[in-house]
Design an enzyme around this catalytic site. Structure first.
Site, short mmCIF file in Angstrom:
data_model
loop_
_atom_site.label_atom_id
_atom_site.label_comp_id
_atom_site.label_asym_id
_atom_site.label_seq_id
_atom_site.Cartn_x
_atom_site.Cartn_y
_atom_site.Cartn_z
N ILE A 12 65.29 31.96 118.50
CA ILE A 12 65.87 30.46 118.29
C ILE A 12 64.22 29.72 118.03
CG2 ILE A 12 67.85 30.54 119.43
CD1 ILE A 12 66.18 29.47 121.96
N GLY A 13 63.20 30.17 118.04
CA GLY A 13 62.05 29.42 117.81
C GLY A 13 60.82 30.53 117.63
N PHE A 17 51.92 31.34 119.30
CA PHE A 17 51.52 32.28 120.28
C PHE A 17 52.71 33.16 120.35
CE2 PHE A 17 48.79 28.81 122.22
CZ PHE A 17 47.64 29.27 121.84
N GLY A 18 53.80 32.97 119.72
CA GLY A 18 54.90 33.85 120.26
C GLY A 18 56.58 33.53 119.65
N VAL A 20 60.45 32.49 120.74
CA VAL A 20 61.47 32.35 121.69
C VAL A 20 62.80 32.72 121.33
CG1 VAL A 20 62.49 30.72 123.01
CG2 VAL A 20 60.19 30.33 122.08
N ASP A 129 48.55 16.83 128.23
CA ASP A 129 49.02 17.13 126.62
C ASP A 129 50.35 16.42 126.48
OD1 ASP A 129 48.81 17.50 123.94
OD2 ASP A 129 49.46 19.65 124.21
#
Length: 266
Positions: A12-13, A17-18, A20, A129
């Protein structure tokens, strides 16, 4: 599989970095999101530290109704796996791109965001952030603050340092190389509130350097053509959140009791 307890479904994403995935708990059939990060591609020590920070701070801060909840995480030499609350696809950034917000809509989002930050700050954690991309919504539309990779401990005795944050949203004291406190988060929220109300950020430029120069100057303006229909109370809160002097800038608790917030932006 994230673990033997969770079964992966569709992707889904995908981020820097990785990846989802949607996943479900085979013992309860509850649906979650599973973030899988390949640590072997991380050559930068700062990136590695950010990824290790996220589950640590999310675990400390959970549960809170406006903070993205973490349910499980595992780590080995190669992979970090985090099972978190499943949210809508659209972030606050996506919503801002589509439309400006009314004052009541903006106040509703701001009270949830500041409530999350008040919880963080009371526990001695600064997010560092805050930006619309890190603000999510669950299936009921409840705001969830996420992405704690840049979070840091602070106290009255221990200020923070280091350049972190994102152009448009970063506080001036960070860019000036000063030590700073948790009020950098309030500055970022002030930028988001300004953006929601009129559709443009308060400090901008053609590139990162120009944006940073505008932020450091901190010359807050309310152009008539943009702010004609914005209330004086909303502008008062913006002045207090986007105050260049951190000692005079509002805290999260002060934001929560400002008249504009208490009236729901009405």
């Amino acid at each position: 599989m994230c673990t033997t307890q969770y079964e992966l479904c569709e992707e889904i994403g995908r981020g820097r970095f990785g990846t989802v995935f949607r996943c479900f708990d085979i013992t309860t059939n509850e649906i979650y999101a599973c973030k899988i990060i390949n640590k072997t591609v991380l050559t930068d020590s700062t990136d590695r530290q950010c990824l290790q920070n996220e589950p640590k701070y999310m675990t400390l801060l959970s549960p809170h109704p406006n903070i993205l909840q973490i349910y499980h995480f595992t780590e080995n030499d190669d992979v970090l796996t985090i099972v978190i609350q499943l949210c809508q696809t659209l972030t606050l950034f996506d919503k801002i791109v589509k439309t400006t917000f009314s004052e009541p809509q903006s106040a509703s989002i701001m009270v949830q965001l500041i409530s999350a930050l008040n919880h963080c700050h009371n526990l001695g954690v600064a997010h560092r952030d805050i930006k619309p991309d890190n603000i999510f919504f669950d299936s009921m539309g409840i705001l969830k603050l996420g992405d704690f990779g840049s979070a840091e401990w602070f106290s009255e005795e221990k200020k923070m340092s280091g350049i972190v944050g994102t152009p448009y949203y970063v506080a001036p004291e960070i860019l000036m190389g000063k030590e700073y406190d948790e009020k950098v988060d309030i500055w970022s929220c002030g930028v988001i509130l300004y953006l929601m109300l009129v559709g443009i950020p308060p400090f901008y430029g053609d590139d990162a350097v120009q944006i940073f120069e505008a932020v450091v100057k901190g010359n807050l303006r309310f152009p008539t053509r943009l702010f004609r229909s914005v209330s004086s109370s909303a502008k008062d809160l913006l002045r207090k959140m986007l105050c260049k002097d951190p000692s005079r800038r509002f805290s999260a608790q002060q934001v929560l009791i400002h008249p504009w917030i208490l009236s729901g932006g009405n």
